[in-house]
Design an enzyme around this catalytic site. Sequence first.
Site, PDB file in Angstrom:
ATOM      1  N   SER A  12       0.822  -1.218   0.000  1.00 54.25           N
ATOM      2  CA  SER A  12       0.000   0.000   0.000  1.00 54.25           C
ATOM      3  C   SER A  12       0.856   1.267   0.000  1.00 54.25           C
ATOM      4  O   SER A  12       1.776   1.398   0.809  1.00 54.25           O
ATOM      5  CB  SER A  12      -0.899   0.022   1.236  1.00 54.25           C
ATOM      6  OG  SER A  12      -1.501  -1.231   1.436  1.00 54.25           O
ATOM      7  N   ASN A  13       0.509   2.185  -0.874  1.00 57.67           N
ATOM      8  CA  ASN A  13       1.254   3.443  -1.010  1.00 57.67           C
ATOM      9  C   ASN A  13       0.743   4.525  -0.072  1.00 57.67           C
ATOM     10  O   ASN A  13      -0.424   4.480   0.330  1.00 57.67           O
ATOM     11  CB  ASN A  13       1.134   3.941  -2.454  1.00 57.67           C
ATOM     12  CG  ASN A  13       2.237   3.389  -3.324  1.00 57.67           C
ATOM     13  OD1 ASN A  13       3.390   3.331  -2.903  1.00 57.67           O
ATOM     14  ND2 ASN A  13       1.890   2.986  -4.536  1.00 57.67           N
ATOM     15  N   ASP A  62       9.567  -1.830  -9.074  1.00 56.85           N
ATOM     16  CA  ASP A  62      10.600  -0.953  -9.631  1.00 56.85           C
ATOM     17  C   ASP A  62      11.728  -1.779 -10.251  1.00 56.85           C
ATOM     18  O   ASP A  62      12.273  -1.428 -11.297  1.00 56.85           O
ATOM     19  CB  ASP A  62      11.147  -0.030  -8.534  1.00 56.85           C
ATOM     20  CG  ASP A  62      10.035   0.804  -7.904  1.00 56.85           C
ATOM     21  OD1 ASP A  62       9.223   1.360  -8.662  1.00 56.85           O
ATOM     22  OD2 ASP A  62       9.976   0.880  -6.664  1.00 56.85           O
ATOM     23  N   HIS A 109      10.162   4.062  -2.834  1.00 59.29           N
ATOM     24  CA  HIS A 109       9.222   3.742  -3.912  1.00 59.29           C
ATOM     25  C   HIS A 109       8.346   4.945  -4.250  1.00 59.29           C
ATOM     26  O   HIS A 109       7.140   4.942  -4.006  1.00 59.29           O
ATOM     27  CB  HIS A 109       8.355   2.541  -3.530  1.00 59.29           C
ATOM     28  CG  HIS A 109       7.286   2.243  -4.533  1.00 59.29           C
ATOM     29  ND1 HIS A 109       7.565   1.770  -5.792  1.00 59.29           N
ATOM     30  CD2 HIS A 109       5.945   2.401  -4.476  1.00 59.29           C
ATOM     31  CE1 HIS A 109       6.433   1.646  -6.468  1.00 59.29           C
ATOM     32  NE2 HIS A 109       5.430   2.023  -5.696  1.00 59.29           N
TER      33      HIS A 109
HETATM   34  P1  NAI Z   1      -7.931  -0.992  -5.531  1.00 56.96           P
HETATM   35  O1  NAI Z   1      -8.717   0.186  -5.106  1.00 56.96           O
HETATM   36  O2  NAI Z   1      -8.266  -1.657  -6.813  1.00 56.96           O
HETATM   37  O3  NAI Z   1      -7.988  -2.111  -4.403  1.00 56.96           O
HETATM   38  C1  NAI Z   1      -7.775  -1.809  -3.067  1.00 56.96           C
HETATM   39  C2  NAI Z   1      -8.560  -2.783  -2.225  1.00 56.96           C
HETATM   40  O4  NAI Z   1      -8.318  -2.465  -0.851  1.00 56.96           O
HETATM   41  C3  NAI Z   1     -10.097  -2.679  -2.453  1.00 56.96           C
HETATM   42  O5  NAI Z   1     -10.635  -3.957  -2.726  1.00 56.96           O
HETATM   43  C4  NAI Z   1     -10.606  -2.141  -1.134  1.00 56.96           C
HETATM   44  O6  NAI Z   1     -11.883  -2.610  -0.786  1.00 56.96           O
HETATM   45  C5  NAI Z   1      -9.545  -2.647  -0.177  1.00 56.96           C
HETATM   46  N1  NAI Z   1      -9.568  -1.958   1.096  1.00 56.96           N
HETATM   47  C6  NAI Z   1      -9.826  -0.655   1.356  1.00 56.96           C
HETATM   48  N2  NAI Z   1      -9.805  -0.425   2.679  1.00 56.96           N
HETATM   49  C7  NAI Z   1      -9.508  -1.605   3.263  1.00 56.96           C
HETATM   50  C8  NAI Z   1      -9.343  -2.019   4.604  1.00 56.96           C
HETATM   51  N3  NAI Z   1      -9.478  -1.172   5.621  1.00 56.96           N
HETATM   52  N4  NAI Z   1      -9.031  -3.308   4.831  1.00 56.96           N
HETATM   53  C9  NAI Z   1      -8.888  -4.173   3.808  1.00 56.96           C
HETATM   54  N5  NAI Z   1      -9.036  -3.839   2.523  1.00 56.96           N
HETATM   55  C10 NAI Z   1      -9.340  -2.571   2.264  1.00 56.96           C
HETATM   56  O7  NAI Z   1      -6.385  -0.546  -5.508  1.00 56.96           O
HETATM   57  P2  NAI Z   1      -5.135  -1.318  -6.146  1.00 56.96           P
HETATM   58  O8  NAI Z   1      -4.929  -0.871  -7.530  1.00 56.96           O
HETATM   59  O9  NAI Z   1      -5.262  -2.759  -5.857  1.00 56.96           O
HETATM   60  O10 NAI Z   1      -3.939  -0.672  -5.274  1.00 56.96           O
HETATM   61  C11 NAI Z   1      -3.811  -0.954  -3.893  1.00 56.96           C
HETATM   62  C12 NAI Z   1      -2.647  -0.193  -3.289  1.00 56.96           C
HETATM   63  O11 NAI Z   1      -1.409  -0.634  -3.828  1.00 56.96           O
HETATM   64  C13 NAI Z   1      -2.694   1.323  -3.539  1.00 56.96           C
HETATM   65  O12 NAI Z   1      -2.329   1.988  -2.354  1.00 56.96           O
HETATM   66  C14 NAI Z   1      -1.633   1.530  -4.596  1.00 56.96           C
HETATM   67  O13 NAI Z   1      -1.106   2.826  -4.582  1.00 56.96           O
HETATM   68  C15 NAI Z   1      -0.617   0.506  -4.178  1.00 56.96           C
HETATM   69  N6  NAI Z   1       0.364   0.136  -5.201  1.00 56.96           N
HETATM   70  C16 NAI Z   1       1.635  -0.144  -4.803  1.00 56.96           C
HETATM   71  C17 NAI Z   1       2.610  -0.469  -5.701  1.00 56.96           C
HETATM   72  C18 NAI Z   1       3.988  -0.794  -5.241  1.00 56.96           C
HETATM   73  O14 NAI Z   1       4.886  -0.923  -6.081  1.00 56.96           O
HETATM   74  N7  NAI Z   1       4.262  -0.934  -3.942  1.00 56.96           N
HETATM   75  C19 NAI Z   1       2.324  -0.539  -7.142  1.00 56.96           C
HETATM   76  C20 NAI Z   1       0.949  -0.289  -7.468  1.00 56.96           C
HETATM   77  C21 NAI Z   1       0.013   0.054  -6.522  1.00 56.96           C
END
Ligand code: NAI
Length: 338
Positions: free
Chosen positions: A143-144, A175, A202
């Site tokens: 998570s970012n 990355d 990151h």
């Molecule tokens: P998304 O919005 O498609 O999915 C996020 C999920 O988290 C949703 O299903 C939502 O219901 C769930 N969620 C929200 N609050 C929650 C809680 N309190 N407890 C459990 N689940 C909860 O987002 P996506 O695209 O999957 O991205 C998720 C995260 O990953 C973002 O913060 C994004 O910035 C980050 N990310 C990190 C990368 C990295 O290289 N470290 C690369 C790409 C994204």
Amino acid sequence: QPLNSQMEDGSNLRRVNCRAKGGSPGFKVAILGAAGGIGQPLAMLIKMNPLVSILHLYDVVNTPGVTADISHMDTGAVVRGFLGKEQLEDALTGMDLVIIPAGVPRKPGMTRDDLFNINAGIVKTLCEGIAKCSPKAIVNLISNPVNSTVPIAAEVFKKAGTFDPNRLLGVTMLDVVRANTFVAEVLGLDPRDVDVPVVGGHAGVTILPLLSQVKPPYSFTPKEIDYLTDRIQNGGTEVVEAKAGAGSATLSMAYAAVKFADACLRALRGDAGIVQCAYVASQVTELPFFSSKVRLGRGGVEEVYALGPLNEYERAGLEKAKKELAASIEKGVSFARK
Ligand code: NAI
């Protein structure tokens, strides 16, 4: 009661194989945020991993559907779904590895730091659950903004008295995956034969590819270095813009997350010589957290490697990266201590 753990008539499912194929112990893995853009393909790929015997899928929405779907795959891992905060503790009990892709992703024009206000609280809550129910688990935090969420997680674990710096890893694998791909393109090689260390953090300028240490060794022109550094640092934004409001990298991220999780699981099993880049508690620089190559073992991070020789371009990049990282770390720590 977890979803999918019972037959329709209420009797318990018989399939409780806690051993993975090939005699390895079979690890228990939880994905928090499993119904999201990253979570779903990540759940699918983890279900395919022969080292996994139990897979817990947790989210605040839609886990019944994702769990039913994934559970029909004829691979070894038993899948159980957990929905909503009241099932968080059950989802986390007894896990070996917890992967966290929960939280909102970027839209065009946003930085990762713009996600702080929402994601910081989500990560804090989830880590409180981990401290209580899986204090010995290895945590892969996606998570970012990772540069701040990892310090938040550390503070939560410290407060609970469960902090083990070797078990908390910020996932920067995407990355590295991007760097390997883009460098391979320039060199005309198969990306699988390329290894680019990416250090720092990151986000933007904190993503520091060490092109002077690329394997196989290659002497890039200044133009190639500018192009590659810029593309690696802005790879995430490239995807955010192409998706035009529909989110950020999910498929390549799921691939990278599973590559990293698999490295952690092989290390837990006792495989030797497993080295990956990750954002961890570190003494490599004066900052308390930094991403560099780490050797993984049964206890998580067993050795954090120094950066090695940097050229002038990389030294200048490092100074810029450290400045931004220091502020992001401070922001996370002060949020968690509030
Ligand atoms: P998304 O919005 O498609 O999915 C996020 C999920 O988290 C949703 O299903 C939502 O219901 C769930 N969620 C929200 N609050 C929650 C809680 N309190 N407890 C459990 N689940 C909860 O987002 P996506 O695209 O999957 O991205 C998720 C995260 O990953 C973002 O913060 C994004 O910035 C980050 N990310 C990190 C990368 C990295 O290289 N470290 C690369 C790409 C994204």
